[in-house]
Design a protein around this motif. Structure first.
Motif, PDB file in Angstrom:
ATOM      1  N   MET A 119     -29.453 -13.153  -6.857  1.00 24.04           N
ATOM      2  CA  MET A 119     -28.431 -13.923  -7.546  1.00 24.04           C
ATOM      3  C   MET A 119     -28.910 -14.216  -8.966  1.00 24.04           C
ATOM      4  N   THR A 120     -27.987 -14.149  -9.885  1.00 16.09           N
ATOM      5  CA  THR A 120     -28.269 -14.407 -11.290  1.00 16.09           C
ATOM      6  C   THR A 120     -28.522 -15.898 -11.517  1.00 16.09           C
ATOM      7  N   ASN A 121     -29.465 -16.205 -12.393  1.00 22.61           N
ATOM      8  CA  ASN A 121     -29.811 -17.590 -12.702  1.00 22.61           C
ATOM      9  C   ASN A 121     -28.959 -18.081 -13.871  1.00 22.61           C
ATOM     10  N   PHE A 122     -28.104 -19.033 -13.616  1.00 26.77           N
ATOM     11  CA  PHE A 122     -27.237 -19.608 -14.642  1.00 26.77           C
ATOM     12  C   PHE A 122     -27.671 -21.017 -15.027  1.00 26.77           C
ATOM     13  N   SER A 123     -28.935 -21.345 -14.827  1.00 29.36           N
ATOM     14  CA  SER A 123     -29.405 -22.710 -15.068  1.00 29.36           C
ATOM     15  C   SER A 123     -29.241 -23.149 -16.524  1.00 29.36           C
ATOM     16  N   THR A 124     -29.398 -22.254 -17.467  1.00 30.15           N
ATOM     17  CA  THR A 124     -29.234 -22.614 -18.880  1.00 30.15           C
ATOM     18  C   THR A 124     -27.784 -22.981 -19.181  1.00 30.15           C
ATOM     19  N   ILE A 125     -26.852 -22.202 -18.675  1.00 29.52           N
ATOM     20  CA  ILE A 125     -25.427 -22.502 -18.869  1.00 29.52           C
ATOM     21  C   ILE A 125     -25.094 -23.842 -18.216  1.00 29.52           C
ATOM     22  N   LYS A 126     -25.593 -24.047 -17.011  1.00 22.14           N
ATOM     23  CA  LYS A 126     -25.328 -25.299 -16.295  1.00 22.14           C
ATOM     24  C   LYS A 126     -25.874 -26.497 -17.075  1.00 22.14           C
ATOM     25  N   LYS A 127     -27.051 -26.331 -17.649  1.00 24.22           N
ATOM     26  CA  LYS A 127     -27.649 -27.419 -18.419  1.00 24.22           C
ATOM     27  C   LYS A 127     -26.833 -27.718 -19.674  1.00 24.22           C
ATOM     28  N   LEU A 128     -26.438 -26.684 -20.397  1.00 20.31           N
ATOM     29  CA  LEU A 128     -25.669 -26.855 -21.636  1.00 20.31           C
ATOM     30  C   LEU A 128     -24.326 -27.533 -21.402  1.00 20.31           C
ATOM     31  N   PHE A 129     -23.688 -27.237 -20.275  1.00 20.75           N
ATOM     32  CA  PHE A 129     -22.360 -27.766 -19.982  1.00 20.75           C
ATOM     33  C   PHE A 129     -22.388 -28.913 -18.973  1.00 20.75           C
ATOM     34  N   HIS A 130     -23.593 -29.400 -18.651  1.00 15.97           N
ATOM     35  CA  HIS A 130     -23.756 -30.529 -17.727  1.00 15.97           C
ATOM     36  C   HIS A 130     -23.089 -30.262 -16.375  1.00 15.97           C
ATOM     37  N   ILE A 131     -23.300 -29.073 -15.860  1.00 17.97           N
ATOM     38  CA  ILE A 131     -22.740 -28.667 -14.573  1.00 17.97           C
ATOM     39  C   ILE A 131     -23.778 -28.933 -13.495  1.00 17.97           C
ATOM     40  N   THR A 132     -23.409 -29.713 -12.509  1.00 16.20           N
ATOM     41  CA  THR A 132     -24.353 -30.053 -11.447  1.00 16.20           C
ATOM     42  C   THR A 132     -24.053 -29.346 -10.129  1.00 16.20           C
ATOM     43  N   GLU A 133     -22.849 -28.835  -9.983  1.00 11.17           N
ATOM     44  CA  GLU A 133     -22.472 -28.163  -8.741  1.00 11.17           C
ATOM     45  C   GLU A 133     -21.806 -26.828  -9.044  1.00 11.17           C
ATOM     46  N   SER A 134     -22.006 -25.876  -8.165  1.00  9.72           N
ATOM     47  CA  SER A 134     -21.320 -24.594  -8.294  1.00  9.72           C
ATOM     48  C   SER A 134     -19.850 -24.788  -7.960  1.00  9.72           C
ATOM     49  N   ASN A 135     -18.999 -24.077  -8.667  1.00  7.69           N
ATOM     50  CA  ASN A 135     -17.564 -24.123  -8.399  1.00  7.69           C
ATOM     51  C   ASN A 135     -16.986 -22.782  -8.800  1.00  7.69           C
ATOM     52  N   GLY A 136     -16.989 -21.864  -7.852  1.00  4.70           N
ATOM     53  CA  GLY A 136     -16.530 -20.518  -8.154  1.00  4.70           C
ATOM     54  C   GLY A 136     -15.531 -20.013  -7.134  1.00  4.70           C
ATOM     55  N   PHE A 137     -15.175 -18.769  -7.291  1.00  2.00           N
ATOM     56  CA  PHE A 137     -14.214 -18.124  -6.409  1.00  2.00           C
ATOM     57  C   PHE A 137     -14.901 -17.670  -5.126  1.00  2.00           C
ATOM     58  N   ALA A 138     -14.171 -17.730  -4.048  1.00  2.00           N
ATOM     59  CA  ALA A 138     -14.684 -17.311  -2.745  1.00  2.00           C
ATOM     60  C   ALA A 138     -14.824 -15.786  -2.707  1.00  2.00           C
ATOM     61  N   ASP A 139     -15.676 -15.324  -1.794  1.00  2.00           N
ATOM     62  CA  ASP A 139     -15.859 -13.883  -1.630  1.00  2.00           C
ATOM     63  C   ASP A 139     -14.531 -13.195  -1.338  1.00  2.00           C
ATOM     64  N   SER A 140     -13.683 -13.855  -0.559  1.00  2.00           N
ATOM     65  CA  SER A 140     -12.382 -13.258  -0.227  1.00  2.00           C
ATOM     66  C   SER A 140     -11.521 -13.085  -1.478  1.00  2.00           C
ATOM     67  N   GLU A 141     -11.614 -14.022  -2.415  1.00  2.87           N
ATOM     68  CA  GLU A 141     -10.865 -13.899  -3.673  1.00  2.87           C
ATOM     69  C   GLU A 141     -11.425 -12.761  -4.532  1.00  2.87           C
ATOM     70  N   MET A 142     -12.720 -12.574  -4.491  1.00  3.96           N
ATOM     71  CA  MET A 142     -13.347 -11.505  -5.271  1.00  3.96           C
ATOM     72  C   MET A 142     -13.068 -10.129  -4.673  1.00  3.96           C
ATOM     73  N   GLU A 143     -12.762 -10.074  -3.389  1.00  2.00           N
ATOM     74  CA  GLU A 143     -12.436  -8.796  -2.747  1.00  2.00           C
ATOM     75  C   GLU A 143     -11.225  -8.149  -3.403  1.00  2.00           C
ATOM     76  N   ALA A 144     -10.252  -8.942  -3.825  1.00  2.21           N
ATOM     77  CA  ALA A 144      -9.068  -8.391  -4.495  1.00  2.21           C
ATOM     78  C   ALA A 144      -9.462  -7.647  -5.759  1.00  2.21           C
TER      79      ALA A 144
END
Length: 65
Positions: free
Chosen positions: A1-26
């Motif tokens: 898995m790609t490390n997005f810690s720098t982006i999370k730090k810059l934007f003050h993101i504490t939790e992942s919030n992405g699309f489900a695998d089923s959504e990415m299947e499309a």
């Protein structure tokens, strides 16, 4: 898995919030194999509006054609 810690730090993101695998299947069904970093980003950070709608809009999976 790609490390997005720098982006999370810059934007003050504490939790992942992405699309489900089923959504990415499309998207995978349309384009076939996708770059790992693309899938990782969409599944971890894809639904965070203050990050993805700052300048340009991130295309949500159901809008791919």
């Amino acid at each position: 898995m790609t490390n997005f810690s720098t982006i999370k730090k810059l934007f003050h993101i504490t939790e992942s919030n992405g699309f489900a695998d089923s959504e990415m299947e499309a998207v995978k069904n349309i384009f076939g194999a996708l770059p790992e970093v693309f899938v990782d980003y969409y599944t971890e950070l894809g639904k965070i509006q203050n990050l993805n709608h700052t300048q340009d809009l991130l295309i949500v999976p159901e809008r791919f054609q």
